[in-house]
Design a protein around this motif. Structure first.
Motif, PDB file in Angstrom:
ATOM      1  N   TRP A  68       0.857  -0.968   0.392  1.00 51.79           N
ATOM      2  CA  TRP A  68      -0.151  -0.376  -0.184  1.00 51.79           C
ATOM      3  C   TRP A  68       0.682   0.920   0.086  1.00 51.79           C
ATOM      4  O   TRP A  68       0.646   1.764  -0.445  1.00 51.79           O
ATOM      5  N   ASN A  69       2.081   1.490   0.218  1.00 53.75           N
ATOM      6  CA  ASN A  69       2.720   2.474   0.923  1.00 53.75           C
ATOM      7  C   ASN A  69       3.710   3.012  -0.557  1.00 53.75           C
ATOM      8  O   ASN A  69       3.923   3.988  -0.445  1.00 53.75           O
ATOM      9  N   GLU A  70       3.636   1.312  -0.831  1.00 56.89           N
ATOM     10  CA  GLU A  70       4.987   1.848  -1.631  1.00 56.89           C
ATOM     11  C   GLU A  70       4.050   2.561  -2.586  1.00 56.89           C
ATOM     12  O   GLU A  70       4.650   3.133  -4.341  1.00 56.89           O
ATOM     13  N   ALA A  71       3.219   1.322  -2.888  1.00 64.74           N
ATOM     14  CA  ALA A  71       1.847   2.319  -4.430  1.00 64.74           C
ATOM     15  C   ALA A  71       1.374   3.241  -4.359  1.00 64.74           C
ATOM     16  O   ALA A  71       1.856   4.830  -5.293  1.00 64.74           O
ATOM     17  N   ALA A  72       1.497   3.904  -2.527  1.00 63.53           N
ATOM     18  CA  ALA A  72       0.796   5.301  -2.315  1.00 63.53           C
ATOM     19  C   ALA A  72       2.215   6.763  -2.909  1.00 63.53           C
ATOM     20  O   ALA A  72       2.275   7.836  -3.547  1.00 63.53           O
ATOM     21  N   GLU A  73       3.563   5.888  -2.469  1.00 64.91           N
ATOM     22  CA  GLU A  73       3.937   6.389  -2.695  1.00 64.91           C
ATOM     23  C   GLU A  73       4.854   6.948  -4.721  1.00 64.91           C
ATOM     24  O   GLU A  73       4.923   7.970  -4.907  1.00 64.91           O
ATOM     25  N   ARG A  74       4.504   6.044  -5.136  1.00 67.89           N
ATOM     26  CA  ARG A  74       4.536   5.932  -6.253  1.00 67.89           C
ATOM     27  C   ARG A  74       3.959   6.476  -7.518  1.00 67.89           C
ATOM     28  O   ARG A  74       3.884   7.749  -7.733  1.00 67.89           O
ATOM     29  N   GLY A  75       2.319   6.544  -6.487  1.00 65.62           N
ATOM     30  CA  GLY A  75       1.503   7.782  -6.968  1.00 65.62           C
ATOM     31  C   GLY A  75       2.160   8.857  -6.653  1.00 65.62           C
ATOM     32  O   GLY A  75       1.297  10.071  -7.631  1.00 65.62           O
ATOM     33  N   LEU A  76       2.920   9.854  -5.810  1.00 66.23           N
ATOM     34  CA  LEU A  76       2.701  10.994  -5.281  1.00 66.23           C
ATOM     35  C   LEU A  76       4.358  11.307  -6.160  1.00 66.23           C
ATOM     36  O   LEU A  76       4.232  12.958  -6.058  1.00 66.23           O
ATOM     37  N   ALA A  77       4.823  10.476  -6.182  1.00 64.60           N
ATOM     38  CA  ALA A  77       5.593  10.624  -7.001  1.00 64.60           C
ATOM     39  C   ALA A  77       5.244  11.556  -9.178  1.00 64.60           C
ATOM     40  O   ALA A  77       6.218  11.630  -9.426  1.00 64.60           O
ATOM     41  N   ALA A  87      -2.861   5.740 -10.299  1.00 64.23           N
ATOM     42  CA  ALA A  87      -2.620   4.282 -11.316  1.00 64.23           C
ATOM     43  C   ALA A  87      -2.399   4.124  -9.774  1.00 64.23           C
ATOM     44  O   ALA A  87      -2.356   2.607  -9.433  1.00 64.23           O
ATOM     45  N   PHE A  88      -2.681   4.793  -8.204  1.00 65.29           N
ATOM     46  CA  PHE A  88      -2.778   3.934  -6.376  1.00 65.29           C
ATOM     47  C   PHE A  88      -3.762   2.941  -6.559  1.00 65.29           C
ATOM     48  O   PHE A  88      -3.097   1.849  -6.082  1.00 65.29           O
ATOM     49  N   VAL A  89      -5.103   3.488  -6.822  1.00 63.43           N
ATOM     50  CA  VAL A  89      -6.404   2.916  -7.066  1.00 63.43           C
ATOM     51  C   VAL A  89      -5.762   1.221  -7.426  1.00 63.43           C
ATOM     52  O   VAL A  89      -6.308   0.440  -7.032  1.00 63.43           O
ATOM     53  N   ARG A  90      -5.296   2.122  -9.002  1.00 68.65           N
ATOM     54  CA  ARG A  90      -5.880   0.733  -9.515  1.00 68.65           C
ATOM     55  C   ARG A  90      -4.439  -0.236  -9.141  1.00 68.65           C
ATOM     56  O   ARG A  90      -4.885  -1.740  -9.176  1.00 68.65           O
ATOM     57  N   SER A  91      -3.466  -0.013  -8.664  1.00 67.48           N
ATOM     58  CA  SER A  91      -2.305  -0.765  -7.879  1.00 67.48           C
ATOM     59  C   SER A  91      -2.693  -2.080  -6.867  1.00 67.48           C
ATOM     60  O   SER A  91      -2.171  -2.668  -7.061  1.00 67.48           O
ATOM     61  N   CYS A  92      -3.360  -1.092  -5.613  1.00 65.82           N
ATOM     62  CA  CYS A  92      -4.306  -1.906  -4.607  1.00 65.82           C
ATOM     63  C   CYS A  92      -5.248  -2.476  -5.054  1.00 65.82           C
ATOM     64  O   CYS A  92      -5.384  -3.666  -4.151  1.00 65.82           O
ATOM     65  N   VAL A  93      -6.351  -2.399  -6.118  1.00 65.54           N
ATOM     66  CA  VAL A  93      -6.939  -3.522  -6.630  1.00 65.54           C
ATOM     67  C   VAL A  93      -6.135  -4.871  -7.012  1.00 65.54           C
ATOM     68  O   VAL A  93      -7.038  -5.624  -7.080  1.00 65.54           O
ATOM     69  N   GLU A  94      -5.644  -4.306  -8.299  1.00 62.15           N
ATOM     70  CA  GLU A  94      -4.721  -5.348  -8.713  1.00 62.15           C
ATOM     71  C   GLU A  94      -4.274  -6.222  -7.231  1.00 62.15           C
ATOM     72  O   GLU A  94      -4.010  -7.796  -8.599  1.00 62.15           O
ATOM     73  N   PHE A  95      -3.313  -5.599  -6.920  1.00 65.89           N
ATOM     74  CA  PHE A  95      -2.786  -6.777  -5.608  1.00 65.89           C
ATOM     75  C   PHE A  95      -3.862  -7.283  -4.987  1.00 65.89           C
ATOM     76  O   PHE A  95      -3.357  -8.372  -4.393  1.00 65.89           O
TER      77      PHE A  95
END
Length: 216
Positions: A68-77, A87-95
């Motif tokens: 979750w945190n890594e996906a959020a950090e990528r989103g903020l970048a 992208a954060f939402v999609r990454s977390c859903v797919e995970f």
């Protein structure tokens, strides 16, 4: 050269995926043996690494929070606030984020879990703030709304049913249908829609679920 650490990390990833699948089927009563079998990990080697079922679930919770945190950090970048949030939402859903929720209240929340969860909340708050300020996120959507949306979309009853039936011929179409539904849901976060009903959900919908009798 493959090290013991490499093997342990690979097994943990397999256990996390297996736990998500077994918990979806059996809930909090999922057995360690079923999870180990699904992951292809020997029950003996699992118990040598984790002394109890609770310790295993605590470790899997940490791995899920890390994602979750890594996906959020990528989103903020991402310099684009909407692209980063979507992208954060999609990454977390797919995970399959949120698929460990059946164990909420059944395991003690460790300091590590608590710290990572707080950091995740801060990261999501920042993603939401950026998107709102850019005018790309509807104003009545909160961080808790997005967390609950991710949890709801993290599993697909259709895909799960087809897997249990062994209908591999239908899985690609089901996966494509799921991606379409996720895209529809994410698009609903944009401004321009009717106001959401009711009051915004509170964070206690998450925190209170994870409180056990040992943690009043």
């Amino acid at each position: 050269m493959t090290t013991r650490k490499d093997i342990a990390e690979r097994n943990d990833r397999a256990l996390l995926q297996a736990a998500r699948d077994v918990l979806a089927e059996d809930g909090a009563h999922a057995s360690v043996a079923a999870i180990a079998s699904r992951a292809g990990v020997g029950i003996g080697s699992l118990y040598r690494r984790y002394k109890t079922k609770e310790e295993l679930f605590q470790r899997l919770s940490v791995l899920s929070l890390d994602h979750w945190n890594e996906a959020a950090e990528r989103g903020l970048a991402d310099p684009d606030p909407w692209a980063g949030l979507a992208a954060f939402v999609r990454s977390c859903v797919e995970f399959g984020q949120g698929s460990l929720s059946p164990i909420a209240g059944a395991v003690e929340v460790t300091r590590e879990m608590s710290a990572k969860a707080r950091h995740g909340d801060e990261l999501l708050d920042e993603l939401v703030r950026r998107a709102r300020e850019a005018g790309v996120l509807r104003g009545d959507v909160t961080a808790v709304d997005i967390s609950l949306l991710i949890e709801q979309l993290g599993r697909s009853p259709l895909v799960d049913q087809l897997r249990k039936q062994g209908r591999d011929d239908l899985l690609p179409a089901a996966a494509e249908a799921r991606r379409r539904l996720v895209a529809i849901a994410i698009d609903g976060l944009r401004p321009g829609s009717r106001p959401l009903p009711g009051s915004p959900p509170g964070g206690e919908l998450f925190t209170d679920r994870w409180s056990s009798p040992r943690q009043p």
